[in-house]
Design a protein around this motif. Sequence first.
Motif, PDB file in Angstrom:
ATOM      1  N   PRO A  17       0.823  -1.215   0.000  1.00  0.00           N
ATOM      2  CA  PRO A  17       0.000   0.000   0.000  1.00  0.00           C
ATOM      3  C   PRO A  17       0.856   1.263   0.000  1.00  0.00           C
ATOM      4  O   PRO A  17       1.985   1.265   0.466  1.00  0.00           O
ATOM      5  CB  PRO A  17      -0.792  -0.115   1.301  1.00  0.00           C
ATOM      6  CG  PRO A  17       0.115  -0.891   2.186  1.00  0.00           C
ATOM      7  CD  PRO A  17       0.841  -1.872   1.288  1.00  0.00           C
ATOM      8  N   GLU A  18       0.274   2.325  -0.528  1.00  0.00           N
ATOM      9  CA  GLU A  18       0.954   3.611  -0.554  1.00  0.00           C
ATOM     10  C   GLU A  18       0.699   4.419   0.719  1.00  0.00           C
ATOM     11  O   GLU A  18       1.425   5.325   1.040  1.00  0.00           O
ATOM     12  CB  GLU A  18       0.478   4.443  -1.755  1.00  0.00           C
ATOM     13  CG  GLU A  18       0.694   3.781  -3.092  1.00  0.00           C
ATOM     14  CD  GLU A  18      -0.431   2.831  -3.498  1.00  0.00           C
ATOM     15  OE1 GLU A  18      -1.517   2.863  -2.889  1.00  0.00           O
ATOM     16  OE2 GLU A  18      -0.202   2.039  -4.415  1.00  0.00           O
ATOM     17  N   GLN A  19      -0.347   4.093   1.426  1.00  0.00           N
ATOM     18  CA  GLN A  19      -0.725   4.895   2.581  1.00  0.00           C
ATOM     19  C   GLN A  19      -0.222   4.296   3.894  1.00  0.00           C
ATOM     20  O   GLN A  19      -0.047   3.099   3.996  1.00  0.00           O
ATOM     21  CB  GLN A  19      -2.241   5.114   2.643  1.00  0.00           C
ATOM     22  CG  GLN A  19      -3.059   3.878   2.846  1.00  0.00           C
ATOM     23  CD  GLN A  19      -3.476   3.211   1.549  1.00  0.00           C
ATOM     24  OE1 GLN A  19      -2.874   3.418   0.517  1.00  0.00           O
ATOM     25  NE2 GLN A  19      -4.490   2.395   1.618  1.00  0.00           N
ATOM     26  N   ALA A  20       0.005   5.165   4.862  1.00  0.00           N
ATOM     27  CA  ALA A  20       0.574   4.741   6.145  1.00  0.00           C
ATOM     28  C   ALA A  20      -0.430   3.989   7.016  1.00  0.00           C
ATOM     29  O   ALA A  20      -0.040   3.154   7.805  1.00  0.00           O
ATOM     30  CB  ALA A  20       1.116   5.949   6.895  1.00  0.00           C
ATOM     31  N   GLU A  21      -1.716   4.273   6.896  1.00  0.00           N
ATOM     32  CA  GLU A  21      -2.689   3.651   7.793  1.00  0.00           C
ATOM     33  C   GLU A  21      -3.228   2.325   7.260  1.00  0.00           C
ATOM     34  O   GLU A  21      -4.347   1.937   7.533  1.00  0.00           O
ATOM     35  CB  GLU A  21      -3.833   4.610   8.135  1.00  0.00           C
ATOM     36  CG  GLU A  21      -4.694   5.028   6.980  1.00  0.00           C
ATOM     37  CD  GLU A  21      -4.274   6.348   6.372  1.00  0.00           C
ATOM     38  OE1 GLU A  21      -4.948   6.777   5.441  1.00  0.00           O
ATOM     39  OE2 GLU A  21      -3.294   6.956   6.797  1.00  0.00           O
ATOM     40  N   PHE A  22      -2.423   1.629   6.490  1.00  0.00           N
ATOM     41  CA  PHE A  22      -2.795   0.328   5.954  1.00  0.00           C
ATOM     42  C   PHE A  22      -3.008  -0.681   7.075  1.00  0.00           C
ATOM     43  O   PHE A  22      -2.298  -0.673   8.068  1.00  0.00           O
ATOM     44  CB  PHE A  22      -1.677  -0.171   5.021  1.00  0.00           C
ATOM     45  CG  PHE A  22      -1.745  -1.626   4.733  1.00  0.00           C
ATOM     46  CD1 PHE A  22      -2.689  -2.117   3.854  1.00  0.00           C
ATOM     47  CD2 PHE A  22      -0.886  -2.512   5.344  1.00  0.00           C
ATOM     48  CE1 PHE A  22      -2.763  -3.472   3.585  1.00  0.00           C
ATOM     49  CE2 PHE A  22      -0.948  -3.865   5.080  1.00  0.00           C
ATOM     50  CZ  PHE A  22      -1.891  -4.341   4.197  1.00  0.00           C
ATOM     51  N   GLY A  23      -3.938  -1.564   6.894  1.00  0.00           N
ATOM     52  CA  GLY A  23      -4.160  -2.649   7.839  1.00  0.00           C
ATOM     53  C   GLY A  23      -5.629  -2.938   7.987  1.00  0.00           C
ATOM     54  O   GLY A  23      -6.477  -2.145   7.606  1.00  0.00           O
ATOM     55  N   PRO A  24      -5.939  -4.097   8.519  1.00  0.00           N
ATOM     56  CA  PRO A  24      -7.345  -4.463   8.668  1.00  0.00           C
ATOM     57  C   PRO A  24      -8.054  -3.557   9.665  1.00  0.00           C
ATOM     58  O   PRO A  24      -7.472  -3.136  10.657  1.00  0.00           O
ATOM     59  CB  PRO A  24      -7.279  -5.906   9.176  1.00  0.00           C
ATOM     60  CG  PRO A  24      -5.940  -6.051   9.785  1.00  0.00           C
ATOM     61  CD  PRO A  24      -5.036  -5.114   9.053  1.00  0.00           C
ATOM     62  N   ARG A  25      -9.297  -3.269   9.353  1.00  0.00           N
ATOM     63  CA  ARG A  25     -10.128  -2.486  10.264  1.00  0.00           C
ATOM     64  C   ARG A  25     -10.927  -3.445  11.142  1.00  0.00           C
ATOM     65  O   ARG A  25     -11.164  -4.583  10.757  1.00  0.00           O
ATOM     66  CB  ARG A  25     -11.063  -1.596   9.452  1.00  0.00           C
ATOM     67  CG  ARG A  25     -10.318  -0.468   8.777  1.00  0.00           C
ATOM     68  CD  ARG A  25     -11.209   0.242   7.757  1.00  0.00           C
ATOM     69  NE  ARG A  25     -10.465   1.255   7.046  1.00  0.00           N
ATOM     70  CZ  ARG A  25      -9.622   1.002   6.033  1.00  0.00           C
ATOM     71  NH1 ARG A  25      -9.434  -0.234   5.620  1.00  0.00           N
ATOM     72  NH2 ARG A  25      -8.983   1.967   5.436  1.00  0.00           N
ATOM     73  N   ASN A  26     -11.340  -2.956  12.276  1.00  0.00           N
ATOM     74  CA  ASN A  26     -12.090  -3.793  13.213  1.00  0.00           C
ATOM     75  C   ASN A  26     -13.374  -4.320  12.587  1.00  0.00           C
ATOM     76  O   ASN A  26     -14.040  -3.612  11.839  1.00  0.00           O
ATOM     77  CB  ASN A  26     -12.435  -3.018  14.476  1.00  0.00           C
ATOM     78  CG  ASN A  26     -11.213  -2.721  15.303  1.00  0.00           C
ATOM     79  OD1 ASN A  26     -10.255  -3.480  15.314  1.00  0.00           O
ATOM     80  ND2 ASN A  26     -11.242  -1.606  16.002  1.00  0.00           N
ATOM     81  N   ALA A  27     -13.694  -5.529  12.922  1.00  0.00           N
ATOM     82  CA  ALA A  27     -14.965  -6.140  12.530  1.00  0.00           C
ATOM     83  C   ALA A  27     -15.886  -6.102  13.751  1.00  0.00           C
ATOM     84  O   ALA A  27     -15.414  -5.928  14.884  1.00  0.00           O
ATOM     85  CB  ALA A  27     -14.734  -7.578  12.093  1.00  0.00           C
ATOM     86  N   PRO A  28     -17.182  -6.258  13.563  1.00  0.00           N
ATOM     87  CA  PRO A  28     -18.068  -6.333  14.724  1.00  0.00           C
ATOM     88  C   PRO A  28     -17.644  -7.488  15.632  1.00  0.00           C
ATOM     89  O   PRO A  28     -17.160  -8.518  15.156  1.00  0.00           O
ATOM     90  CB  PRO A  28     -19.446  -6.606  14.120  1.00  0.00           C
ATOM     91  CG  PRO A  28     -19.329  -6.369  12.674  1.00  0.00           C
ATOM     92  CD  PRO A  28     -17.889  -6.430  12.301  1.00  0.00           C
TER      93      PRO A  28
END
Length: 186
Positions: free
Chosen positions: A103-114
């Motif tokens: 990824p080009e962006q710094a905040e890459f990563g999985p987001r929280n799931a319910p």
Amino acid sequence: MHRQIYERCDLSGKILAGAIVAISLLFGVAVYYFQIYHYYTAFPVEETRSLILADADTQEAAQVNVSNFRAIDAESSPIRYRACFETDVDLAAFTDKFMEYTPEQAEFGPRNAPGWFDCFDAAKIGSLIEAGDAKVFLSRRNIQFGIDRVVAVTTSGDGYIWHELNSCGKKAYDGTPLGKDCPERR
């Protein structure tokens, strides 16, 4: 007489305050329910027995057989898709055959799931990626404009899928001009 008016006003004020608190509480519960449960739909397990990844050499779609596939999605946002699966394909084979996602962006990563979708723990997945115990691969670029589908596979054969904003999506959502390297929006 003034005392009776005061007592009536005092009682009316308590009723009004109680009604405001009750309505606020009901509104809060409704917002919580809609964000955590209502918008999400689960995919039937039989629907997916294979997963698509981008071949490292040709960038064409290639299939990998998986088991114990579970997924959720929501129409309210293109980045709410989450999935978990297991594979018997070795991580080294994934690395040799499929395109790693950078990824080009710094905040890459999985987001929280319910919380009820318990197979997808974003913090754990992020830690595995940082430690090198999982690698992230491109499944499909621009699955929707500005959104890439990515797949993380661990050394133990667990896999996770989520949607990630790519550079074009990030530009589109913050209002920056898209540029020539972004596809046309549909």
